[in-house]
Design a protein around this motif. Structure first.
Motif, PDB file in Angstrom:
ATOM      1  N   THR A  69      38.552  93.770  24.135  1.00  0.00           N
ATOM      2  CA  THR A  69      39.412  92.670  24.565  1.00  0.00           C
ATOM      3  C   THR A  69      38.630  91.712  25.451  1.00  0.00           C
ATOM      4  N   ASP A  70      38.892  90.425  25.291  1.00  0.00           N
ATOM      5  CA  ASP A  70      38.284  89.421  26.155  1.00  0.00           C
ATOM      6  C   ASP A  70      39.008  89.364  27.488  1.00  0.00           C
ATOM      7  N   VAL A  71      38.242  89.186  28.539  1.00  0.00           N
ATOM      8  CA  VAL A  71      38.778  88.963  29.875  1.00  0.00           C
ATOM      9  C   VAL A  71      38.069  87.748  30.466  1.00  0.00           C
ATOM     10  N   THR A  72      38.737  87.106  31.406  1.00  0.00           N
ATOM     11  CA  THR A  72      38.114  86.029  32.156  1.00  0.00           C
ATOM     12  C   THR A  72      37.812  86.578  33.538  1.00  0.00           C
ATOM     13  N   VAL A  73      36.578  86.420  33.957  1.00  0.00           N
ATOM     14  CA  VAL A  73      36.112  86.983  35.218  1.00  0.00           C
ATOM     15  C   VAL A  73      35.689  85.827  36.122  1.00  0.00           C
ATOM     16  N   ALA A  74      36.154  85.881  37.389  1.00  0.00           N
ATOM     17  CA  ALA A  74      35.831  84.800  38.327  1.00  0.00           C
ATOM     18  C   ALA A  74      35.293  85.363  39.635  1.00  0.00           C
ATOM     19  N   VAL A 107      41.018  88.572  34.753  1.00  0.00           N
ATOM     20  CA  VAL A 107      42.306  88.255  34.144  1.00  0.00           C
ATOM     21  C   VAL A 107      42.269  88.662  32.684  1.00  0.00           C
ATOM     22  N   GLN A 108      43.227  89.490  32.308  1.00  0.00           N
ATOM     23  CA  GLN A 108      43.361  89.926  30.915  1.00  0.00           C
ATOM     24  C   GLN A 108      44.740  89.484  30.427  1.00  0.00           C
ATOM     25  N   ALA A 109      44.745  88.510  29.522  1.00  0.00           N
ATOM     26  CA  ALA A 109      45.996  87.990  28.974  1.00  0.00           C
ATOM     27  C   ALA A 109      46.306  88.694  27.658  1.00  0.00           C
ATOM     28  N   GLU A 110      47.525  89.203  27.556  1.00  0.00           N
ATOM     29  CA  GLU A 110      47.983  89.888  26.351  1.00  0.00           C
ATOM     30  C   GLU A 110      49.374  89.393  26.018  1.00  0.00           C
ATOM     31  N   SER A 111      49.866  89.735  24.847  1.00  0.00           N
ATOM     32  CA  SER A 111      51.189  89.270  24.436  1.00  0.00           C
ATOM     33  C   SER A 111      52.294  89.766  25.361  1.00  0.00           C
ATOM     34  N   ALA A 112      52.132  90.936  25.946  1.00  0.00           N
ATOM     35  CA  ALA A 112      53.155  91.501  26.830  1.00  0.00           C
ATOM     36  C   ALA A 112      53.074  90.928  28.247  1.00  0.00           C
ATOM     37  N   GLY A 113      52.011  90.215  28.541  1.00  0.00           N
ATOM     38  CA  GLY A 113      51.843  89.653  29.874  1.00  0.00           C
ATOM     39  C   GLY A 113      50.385  89.602  30.275  1.00  0.00           C
ATOM     40  N   THR A 114      50.169  89.297  31.528  1.00  0.00           N
ATOM     41  CA  THR A 114      48.822  89.145  32.062  1.00  0.00           C
ATOM     42  C   THR A 114      48.570  90.206  33.122  1.00  0.00           C
ATOM     43  N   THR A 115      47.383  90.775  33.080  1.00  0.00           N
ATOM     44  CA  THR A 115      46.964  91.704  34.120  1.00  0.00           C
ATOM     45  C   THR A 115      45.903  91.014  34.967  1.00  0.00           C
ATOM     46  N   VAL A 116      46.090  91.063  36.283  1.00  0.00           N
ATOM     47  CA  VAL A 116      45.107  90.517  37.220  1.00  0.00           C
ATOM     48  C   VAL A 116      44.527  91.694  38.000  1.00  0.00           C
ATOM     49  N   VAL A 117      43.237  91.890  37.835  1.00  0.00           N
ATOM     50  CA  VAL A 117      42.533  92.967  38.528  1.00  0.00           C
ATOM     51  C   VAL A 117      41.584  92.315  39.517  1.00  0.00           C
ATOM     52  N   VAL A 118      41.610  92.817  40.754  1.00  0.00           N
ATOM     53  CA  VAL A 118      40.717  92.300  41.789  1.00  0.00           C
ATOM     54  C   VAL A 118      39.868  93.450  42.309  1.00  0.00           C
ATOM     55  N   LEU A 119      38.579  93.230  42.311  1.00  0.00           N
ATOM     56  CA  LEU A 119      37.621  94.151  42.910  1.00  0.00           C
ATOM     57  C   LEU A 119      37.052  93.377  44.091  1.00  0.00           C
ATOM     58  N   ASP A 120      37.455  93.755  45.312  1.00  0.00           N
ATOM     59  CA  ASP A 120      37.144  92.887  46.444  1.00  0.00           C
ATOM     60  C   ASP A 120      36.019  93.403  47.331  1.00  0.00           C
ATOM     61  N   HIS A 121      35.652  92.555  48.280  1.00  0.00           N
ATOM     62  CA  HIS A 121      34.540  92.865  49.188  1.00  0.00           C
ATOM     63  C   HIS A 121      34.876  93.999  50.150  1.00  0.00           C
ATOM     64  N   GLU A 122      36.151  94.349  50.256  1.00  0.00           N
ATOM     65  CA  GLU A 122      36.554  95.492  51.071  1.00  0.00           C
ATOM     66  C   GLU A 122      36.577  96.776  50.243  1.00  0.00           C
ATOM     67  N   GLU A 123      36.086  96.659  49.007  1.00  0.00           N
ATOM     68  CA  GLU A 123      35.941  97.779  48.080  1.00  0.00           C
ATOM     69  C   GLU A 123      37.285  98.396  47.689  1.00  0.00           C
ATOM     70  N   GLN A 124      38.233  97.500  47.463  1.00  0.00           N
ATOM     71  CA  GLN A 124      39.546  97.882  46.962  1.00  0.00           C
ATOM     72  C   GLN A 124      39.701  97.305  45.558  1.00  0.00           C
ATOM     73  N   LEU A 125      40.220  98.096  44.661  1.00  0.00           N
ATOM     74  CA  LEU A 125      40.504  97.670  43.297  1.00  0.00           C
ATOM     75  C   LEU A 125      42.020  97.607  43.170  1.00  0.00           C
ATOM     76  N   THR A 126      42.541  96.411  42.915  1.00  0.00           N
ATOM     77  CA  THR A 126      43.982  96.267  42.726  1.00  0.00           C
ATOM     78  C   THR A 126      44.249  95.736  41.334  1.00  0.00           C
ATOM     79  N   ALA A 127      45.391  96.148  40.779  1.00  0.00           N
ATOM     80  CA  ALA A 127      45.812  95.660  39.471  1.00  0.00           C
ATOM     81  C   ALA A 127      47.265  95.267  39.558  1.00  0.00           C
ATOM     82  N   THR A 128      47.568  94.080  39.073  1.00  0.00           N
ATOM     83  CA  THR A 128      48.936  93.560  39.057  1.00  0.00           C
ATOM     84  C   THR A 128      49.258  93.124  37.654  1.00  0.00           C
TER      85      THR A 128
END
Length: 132
Positions: A69-74, A107-128
């Motif tokens: 799957t394609d994702v957009t990474v920023a 950001v992973q966009a799919e037909s059911a919705g979008t998932t936003v995953v953040v891997l941050d500088h505080e070393e926390q991985l969150t998924a919404t």
């Protein structure tokens, strides 16, 4: 920015595109300030501070699933974004994210919705998961 980010992206066959950064901003709610809200209300939060690179890859893979799957990474602080497959991201994550230094928004966009995953500088991985 990870040292040599653009050359690392080029080495894995990925180029940057300024319009992709705008797509990520829209996905997180129209402003980078909305990203904090997404992280606070995340469906999943994982502390990756004590994880090995392989364990970080596995944690990301759990959130992103299909490796083709394609994702957009920023990289918001650097105003850089690129589109790649989950597989490309997982393979190069140790060169694309430096703990305690970078925030990476995926950001992973799919037909059911979008998932936003953040891997941050505080070393926390969150998924919404945002519904369509």
């Amino acid at each position: 920015m990870p040292p040599g980010l653009t050359s690392t992206l080029a080495a894995i066959g990925v180029g940057t595109d300024s319009t992709l950064l705008d797509e990520v901003v829209r996905a997180v709610g129209g402003s980078w300030s909305e990203l904090n809200h997404l992280r606070r209300t995340a469906d999943s939060t994982v502390d990756v501070s004590e994880m090995t690179d392989d364990e970080v890859r596995a944690a990301l893979a759990t959130q992103l699933q299909d490796p083709q799957t394609d994702v957009t990474v920023a990289w918001p602080a650097d105003r850089v974004a690129a589109k790649m497959t989950v597989s490309q991201l997982l393979t190069a994550i140790d060169d694309l994210w430096y703990p305690a230094m970078d925030d990476v928004v995926i950001v992973q966009a799919e037909s059911a919705g979008t998932t936003v995953v953040v891997l941050d500088h505080e070393e926390q991985l969150t998924a919404t998961r945002l519904t369509a």
